[in-house]
Design an enzyme around this catalytic site. Structure first.
Site, PDB file in Angstrom:
ATOM      1  N   GLU A 178       0.837  -1.247  -0.148  1.00  0.00           N
ATOM      2  CA  GLU A 178       0.430   0.272   0.023  1.00  0.00           C
ATOM      3  C   GLU A 178       0.381   1.330   0.064  1.00  0.00           C
ATOM      4  O   GLU A 178       0.966   2.178   0.855  1.00  0.00           O
ATOM      5  CB  GLU A 178      -0.939  -0.115   1.323  1.00  0.00           C
ATOM      6  CG  GLU A 178      -2.353  -1.334   1.085  1.00  0.00           C
ATOM      7  CD  GLU A 178      -2.557  -1.033   2.773  1.00  0.00           C
ATOM      8  OE1 GLU A 178      -3.470   0.077   3.298  1.00  0.00           O
ATOM      9  OE2 GLU A 178      -3.693  -1.816   2.837  1.00  0.00           O
ATOM     10  N   GLU A 373      -5.277  -9.078   0.920  1.00  0.00           N
ATOM     11  CA  GLU A 373      -5.716  -8.110   2.614  1.00  0.00           C
ATOM     12  C   GLU A 373      -7.053  -8.048   2.305  1.00  0.00           C
ATOM     13  O   GLU A 373      -7.220  -7.000   1.192  1.00  0.00           O
ATOM     14  CB  GLU A 373      -5.036  -7.035   2.548  1.00  0.00           C
ATOM     15  CG  GLU A 373      -3.925  -7.072   3.787  1.00  0.00           C
ATOM     16  CD  GLU A 373      -3.009  -5.736   4.146  1.00  0.00           C
ATOM     17  OE1 GLU A 373      -3.875  -5.109   4.863  1.00  0.00           O
ATOM     18  OE2 GLU A 373      -2.012  -5.034   4.343  1.00  0.00           O
TER      19      GLU A 373
END
Length: 471
Positions: A178, A373
């Protein structure tokens, strides 16, 4: 009916939605969130250690030590993974352990990851290593952090050190987790470490994180010839509240550009989105790009990791002042779509996962996808007998896995799913207030207790599929 006497048709009836053969089932964690031992064996401060010292930066004044004490209790945690039947474990390596202060290689830090990887392999669990999950050495932040182009080359040095120790044993590496959060939450809104609120710095961080990704990919290709490599991005479907409103469509375009396309397009297509180049020109994006950068950044991936939690429903609102993630967009309102909320206040939106995956399949060059995720925080209640019947988390898991299966039916090349997270942990600015784990952690005693969701997920893994939906 006992398992040993069930017929094949009984089993097929129970497992109505099978995933492809070889589908990877795993769980994920991150170093700063679970390891603790932040001053042990030569580790230096990360930006998160420093951020936690700031009054009010982290809920309840929590810190990353002891977290879940994984640094000392990794063997117990690997045994739990094996008990649950995980096929893969996605974890991150702490840069401040491997090259403290961004400097010389610390063999004691590498020793820990070697022990972890070897124990995983002994238990037939594939190690998936992430080089960077937000824990930049504080000493490098003091030299500019990700606003400094040199940090990308220091990252390459760090990756080199990891690969020379572990390159022959880890089958999958991801360069970054991320980078959107590192750039925009860390340097624009300042709600994550290093806590800066400087739009130009955030734009510089975007490019230098991407440059570092390219350098990391090159290192894997040189030093870990048998390993697959890619990057993990947090992607959101973005929709205009009123599709007929030009103003709503405009803010949706900008939010999508800065949330999704500003990372997807350079990595998968070799260029920044033209509309984002124009939008971010006042913040210096064009001047950051040097000859050869985009060739490095767009080196072919073996896989793209997709982190998915929810979507954005946006509308044009009144202009506001103050720090924001959305540089140059001061009039965006984020609206509720009326879906149930997790304990984090995030809407539960399984159809958005289908939207994200199908978009990648239809709009970008082919690449193998893994959900790296997906998870939810809920207020777990421990019953008198010690069990944790987290039915809300099971419902979340079930709905999102069904969405993943739907995407596969649409032709998406989806090859794996990692639940976030294996353990309750330090949840960044929320501290220990939010519990995402399928394994409960008592932060006082460090006792681990698998929740009902862990047993449910274990059965999905064993079956490689989901039962027929009720009703």
């Amino acid at each position: 009916m006992p398992d040993e006497v069930r017929s094949t048709s009984d089993v097929e009836e129970e497992v109505a939605h099978r995933f492809p053969p070889g589908f990877v089932w795993g769980a994920a964690t991150a170093a700063f969130q679970i390891e603790g031992s932040t001053t042990v064996d030569g580790r230096s401060d990360s930006i998160w250690d420093e951020f936690c010292r700031r009054p009010g930066a982290v809920k309840a004044g929590d810190t990353g030590d002891p977290a879940t004490d994984h640094y000392r209790q990794y063997e117990r945690d690997v045994a739990l993974m094996a008990e649950l039947g995980l096929g893969a474990y996605r974890f991150s390596i702490a840069w401040p352990r491997v090259r403290p202060d961004g400097g010389a290689v610390n063999q004691r830090g590498l020793d820990f990851y070697e022990r972890l990887v070897d124990r995983l392999l002994e238990n037939n669990i594939a190690p998936w290593a992430t080089f960077y999950h937000w824990d930049l050495p504080q000493a490098l932040e003091e030299r500019g952090g990700w606003t400094n182009r040199d940090t990308a080359y220091r990252y390459a040095d760090y990756v080199d050190a990891v690969l020379r120790r572990l390159g022959d044993r880890v089958p999958v590496y991801t360069t970054f987790n991320e980078p959107w959060c590192s750039a925009f939450l860390g340097y624009a809104s300042g709600i994550h470490a290093p806590g800066r609120t400087e739009p130009r710095a955030a734009v510089a961080a975007v490019h230098h994180l991407l440059l570092a990704h390219g350098l990391g990919m090159a290192a894997v290709r040189e030093l870990a010839l048998k390993a697959d490599a890619g990057v993990t991005l947090n992607l959101f479907p973005v929709a205009a509240a009123d599709p007929d409103s030009p103003a709503d469509r405009e803010v949706a375009r900008l939010v999508d550009g800065m949330q999704n396309r500003i990372f997807l397009d350079p990595v998968l297509c070799g260029q920044y989105p033209p509309d984002m180049v124009e939008h971010l020109a006042p913040y210096g994006l064009v001047e950051l790009i040097k000859e050869g950068d985009l060739d490095l950044i767009s080196a072919p991936l073996d896989l793209l990791g997709v982190n998915y939690y929810r979507g954005h429903l946006v509308a044009a609102g009144e202009p506001r002042t103050g720090p924001t993630d959305w540089i140059g967009v001061d009039n965006v309102d984020f609206l509720s779509s009326g879906m149930p909320l997790t304990d984090s206040g995030w809407e539960v939106q399984p159809p958005g996962l289908v939207d994200v995956l199908v978009r990648l399949h239809e709009e970008y060059p082919p690449v193998a996808l893994h959900i790296t995720e997906n998870g939810a925080a809920y207020r777990d209640v421990i019953d008198a007998d010690g069990t944790i019947n987290d039915l809300d988390r099971i419902a979340f898991l079930d709905a999102h896995l069904r969405a993943a299966h739907t995407a596969i039916e649409h032709g998406v090349d989806l090859r794996g799913y990692f639940y976030w997270s294996l353990l309750d942990n330090f949840e960044w600015a929320e501290g220990y207030a939010k519990r995402f784990g399928i394994v409960h952690v008592d932060y006082t005693t460090q006792l681990r207790t698998p929740k009902r969701s862990a047993r449910w997920y274990s059965k999905v893994i064993a079956d490689n599929g989901l039962p027929r939906a009720a009703g």
